[in-house]
Design a protein around this motif. Structure first.
Motif, short mmCIF file in Angstrom:
data_model
loop_
_atom_site.label_atom_id
_atom_site.label_comp_id
_atom_site.label_asym_id
_atom_site.label_seq_id
_atom_site.Cartn_x
_atom_site.Cartn_y
_atom_site.Cartn_z
N ARG A 102 -5.23 -18.97 29.03
CA ARG A 102 -3.50 -19.22 27.70
C ARG A 102 -2.70 -19.80 28.02
N ILE A 103 -2.17 -19.22 29.29
CA ILE A 103 -0.58 -20.23 29.84
C ILE A 103 -1.74 -21.27 30.29
N LEU A 104 -3.07 -22.06 30.48
CA LEU A 104 -3.11 -23.14 30.86
C LEU A 104 -3.09 -24.44 29.26
N ASP A 105 -3.68 -23.51 28.42
CA ASP A 105 -3.21 -24.24 27.30
C ASP A 105 -2.07 -24.31 26.93
N GLY A 106 -0.60 -23.40 27.03
CA GLY A 106 0.11 -23.24 26.76
C GLY A 106 1.01 -24.49 27.60
N VAL A 107 1.14 -24.40 28.07
CA VAL A 107 1.50 -25.73 29.50
C VAL A 107 1.56 -27.02 29.05
N ILE A 108 -0.63 -27.36 29.16
CA ILE A 108 -0.73 -29.01 27.80
C ILE A 108 -0.19 -29.03 27.23
N ALA A 109 -0.05 -27.85 25.94
CA ALA A 109 1.22 -28.09 25.00
C ALA A 109 2.36 -28.90 24.86
N VAL A 110 2.86 -27.96 25.86
CA VAL A 110 4.47 -28.88 26.35
C VAL A 110 4.03 -30.01 26.75
N VAL A 111 3.37 -30.62 27.62
CA VAL A 111 3.42 -31.43 28.53
C VAL A 111 3.41 -32.37 26.95
N MET A 112 2.06 -32.18 26.68
CA MET A 112 1.42 -33.53 25.45
C MET A 112 3.25 -33.57 24.03
N PHE A 113 3.43 -32.51 23.63
CA PHE A 113 4.79 -32.53 22.62
C PHE A 113 5.81 -33.78 23.66
N ALA A 114 5.50 -32.91 24.50
CA ALA A 114 6.92 -34.17 24.92
C ALA A 114 6.17 -35.17 25.26
N ILE A 115 5.63 -35.90 25.76
CA ILE A 115 4.60 -37.44 25.71
C ILE A 115 5.04 -37.67 24.39
N ALA A 116 4.76 -37.41 24.26
CA ALA A 116 4.20 -37.65 21.62
C ALA A 116 5.80 -38.47 21.85
N VAL A 117 7.26 -37.05 22.21
CA VAL A 117 8.31 -37.55 21.89
C VAL A 117 9.05 -38.76 22.68
#
Length: 222
Positions: A201-216
């Motif tokens: 869950r922590i790994l997926d949380g990090v992945i989510a943050v990185v994906m959102f940051a790159i998208a923005v």
């Protein structure tokens, strides 16, 4: 020729080794041990094709039609946002996902039925190949940064090497192959730290943050 190859290898590796959407996807597939070689091969082959296009001069064509990059940029941002939402959902919803390969290996003989049950459950939850391939292709080809790095930057630097430009390109391609296969196959050694649902869950949380940051970052003006 050797200096050109080494220069290409160094530049290629310096551009690839960074936390990004593609690398995180390769890492996650390596940790899950799902379609690892296929994912690594797609990433390495895609980089090789893009590098070859850059060296051949296709980058000049793309510069003449900049709207193509804009289309890729917006499509990539939407895809990354969607992938980030899925990762965030996995992070917020316990799924019980663990890496229990070591547990199966250490299980006693009289626990064969239990091990078989876990193996069947793992097979059932295993992601099919087609969605993984499509996701990998999207993360690679809908990322405008990959065009800037491979087609424009590597292509431009390669052409400064004159007749040795293709040797330079081969060095950059070799760096891509080494990195993606090393990342995908080496990820399994991190399994000891990802043996609980909470770790995933922590790994997926990090992945989510990185994906959102790159998208923005893709849609905001530079």
């Amino acid at each position: 020729m050797v200096p050109s190859a080494l220069a290409g290898f160094g530049l290629g590796l310096s551009l690839i080794v960074a936390i990004g959407a593609q690398n995180l996807f390769v890492l996650r597939q390596g940790l899950r041990r799902e379609h690892v070689l296929v994912v690594a091969a797609i990433c390495a082959a895609s980089d090789s094709v893009l590098i070859a296009l850059g060296v051949s001069g296709v980058g000049l064509v793309l510069l003449a039609v900049p709207w193509i990059i804009d289309v890729v940029r917006w499509a990539g941002a939407l895809f990354l946002a969607g992938y980030g939402i899925l990762a965030l959902r996995r992070a917020l919803t316990p799924s019980g996902q663990v890496l229990d390969a070591r547990a199966d290996a250490d299980a006693p003989a009289d626990a064969a039925a239990s091990a078989a049950h876990r193996a069947a459950a793992a097979t059932k939850s295993r992601t099919r190949l087609v969605p993984v391939v499509l996701t990998c292709l999207a993360l690679t080809w809908l990322n405008p940064h990959v065009y800037l790095d491979t087609v424009f930057l590597i292509g431009s630097v390669a052409n400064t090497h004159g007749d040795a430009r293709w040797i330079f390109a081969v060095g950059a391609m070799a760096a891509s192959v080494l990195w993606f296969f090393g990342l995908a196959l080496g990820a399994r050694y991190l399994s000891r730290w990802l043996s609980t649902p909470r770790a995933w869950r922590i790994l997926d949380g990090v992945i989510a943050v990185v994906m959102f940051a790159i998208a923005v970052s893709l849609v905001l003006p530079s």
